[in-house]
Design a protein around this motif. Structure first.
Motif, PDB file in Angstrom:
ATOM      1  N   GLY A 265      13.987 -26.452  38.402  1.00 57.49           N
ATOM      2  CA  GLY A 265      13.462 -25.197  38.960  1.00 57.49           C
ATOM      3  C   GLY A 265      13.865 -24.002  38.108  1.00 57.49           C
ATOM      4  N   HIS A 268      11.874 -23.965  35.007  1.00 56.73           N
ATOM      5  CA  HIS A 268      10.513 -23.560  35.363  1.00 56.73           C
ATOM      6  C   HIS A 268      10.440 -22.030  35.509  1.00 56.73           C
ATOM      7  N   LEU A 269      11.540 -21.445  35.999  1.00 59.96           N
ATOM      8  CA  LEU A 269      11.564 -19.985  36.194  1.00 59.96           C
ATOM      9  C   LEU A 269      11.990 -19.247  34.919  1.00 59.96           C
ATOM     10  N   TYR A 271      14.899 -19.811  32.966  1.00 64.58           N
ATOM     11  CA  TYR A 271      16.323 -19.710  32.637  1.00 64.58           C
ATOM     12  C   TYR A 271      16.726 -20.773  31.621  1.00 64.58           C
ATOM     13  N   HIS A 330      18.057 -16.158  43.201  1.00 65.27           N
ATOM     14  CA  HIS A 330      16.687 -16.392  42.728  1.00 65.27           C
ATOM     15  C   HIS A 330      16.277 -17.853  42.939  1.00 65.27           C
ATOM     16  N   ILE A 331      17.127 -18.786  42.491  1.00 64.19           N
ATOM     17  CA  ILE A 331      16.747 -20.207  42.574  1.00 64.19           C
ATOM     18  C   ILE A 331      16.791 -20.693  44.020  1.00 64.19           C
ATOM     19  N   TRP A 334      13.599 -19.451  45.645  1.00 62.84           N
ATOM     20  CA  TRP A 334      12.455 -20.215  45.119  1.00 62.84           C
ATOM     21  C   TRP A 334      12.412 -21.619  45.719  1.00 62.84           C
TER      22      TRP A 334
END
Ligand code: COI
Length: 353
Positions: A265, A268-269, A271, A330-331, A334
């Motif tokens: 994830g 994907h974002l 990082y 954030h994660i 998400w």
């Protein structure tokens, strides 16, 4: 392979006694459970029955020698299609069989595991919390059922799945103690599998840490006690200079499915995430020079929780005091949104039942 699943329903559901506003974790069980027996040659008698005690002989070998494995997984209620969705169930099924192989237990076919799960969940769908903080925690497990006192692999086993509606496992950021005396596992051991003994063996050091004011232990490598491994219930991540770091998988580390989801994830974002060894010294240096922004843990039960600080020997190091929770917030947001179906499931993780 096709398994016929018989269903014996509870006469009256217990759901009227269930208050989803304050469910805690792991104390409420749904109406039914799934069971199947391995008779030494094949899986048989796949069945759903009312949740309740399983009669056992006092000589049941799992109780004495620990041939027992389990999984933790979750199902979520999605408001957009009013459906119930399992989160990455095949990952749990695969890990279950890795554990089974190491513990000399029979392979559980996908059809038995997934069909048992789906049939049970269809029956228990009313128990899946609808609020954003809740989910249905699912506990598949298998244990040796021979009543025989010799130390030898059992020939017979039982595979069971039951469910609990749950809220958060941890309600606040954690203080963790770096463990340098005791070890959770060793090279060549069973640290990478989800067997019952890994958790029983961790209880004494965890209790010691709790007496000292910590919530959990942070396990270090068993040979040098200098490298970070995982906590008692979860995998660990650090954010240093913008890089997200988590210890690499090894024979002594549990391959967390939430860990894997967080790595994928975050990438994907956008990082940078690296699975690489992280020492206690590096962590303390990063805290001292201000580059350690966050520490957080991930697990199916725990979901994603920040670390307030860690204790090493006689000193306590507060991370949240100087850090921020930008990456973990954030994660977590998400991942929660993906699991609850609030945003598109771009990585194809949800399986509707
Ligand atoms: C899970 O996260 O599902 C686990 O099995 C950990 C357990 C300690 C609750």
């Amino acid at each position: 392979m096709n398994f016929k699943i018989t269903i014996e329903k509870r006469q009256t559901s217990k759901i009227a006694e269930f208050y989803p506003e304050n469910i805690g974790f792991g104390k409420i069980f749904t109406d039914h459970m799934f069971l199947a027996n391995w008779d030494g040659l094949e899986w048989k008698d796949a069945r759903i029955v009312p949740y309740g005690p399983i009669p056992l002989s006092p000589a049941t070998s799992a109780i004495h020698y620990g041939q027992s494995i389990f999984e933790g997984m979750k199902a979520f209620s999605h408001s957009h299609d009013k459906g119930i969705h399992l989160f990455r169930p095949l990952e749990n099924w695969m890990r279950f069989n890795i554990s089974a192989e190491r513990m000399v237990m029979p392979y559980v076919p996908k059809e038995l595991y997934i069909d048992g799960l789906k049939t049970l969940l269809k029956l228990e769908s009313a128990w899946v919390p609808k609020n954003e903080k809740g989910s249905l925690y699912i506990r598949p497990f298998m244990f040796a059922t021979d009543d025989f006192i010799g130390v030898t692999p059992s020939k017979t086993f039982i595979f069971v799945i039951f469910c609990c509606p749950v809220g958060p496992y941890y309600s606040k950021p954690l203080k963790i103690k770096v463990e340098e005396t005791y070890s959770r596992s060793a090279p060549g051991g069973v640290g990478y599998v989800k067997c019952a003994g890994n958790y029983g063996g961790a209880m004494f050091p965890t209790l010691q840490a709790q007496k000292e004011g910590y919530d959990q232990v942070l396990w270090t490598d068993p040979l040098t006690h200098t490298l970070i491994e995982e906590t008692g219930t979860s995998n660990l991540f650090a954010v240093i200079n913008g890089e997200v770091i988590t210890p690499p998988l090894s024979a002594t580390l549990l391959s967390g499915i939430t860990r894997n989801s967080v790595i994928k994830g975050l990438r994907h974002l956008g990082y940078e995430v690296n699975e690489r060894p992280l020492s206690i010294l590096a962590l303390k240096n990063a805290l001292n020079d201000g580059s350690l922004a966050e520490l957080f843990i991930t697990g199916t039960a725990a979901t994603l929780v920040g670390i307030q600080g860690f204790g090493h020997r006689d000193a306590y190091f507060d991370v949240m005091d100087q850090g921020n929770n930008a990456v973990s917030t954030h994660i977590k947001t998400w991942l929660d949104n993906v699991r609850h179906g609030n945003i598109p499931d771009e990585l194809d993780w949800n399986v509707k039942i």
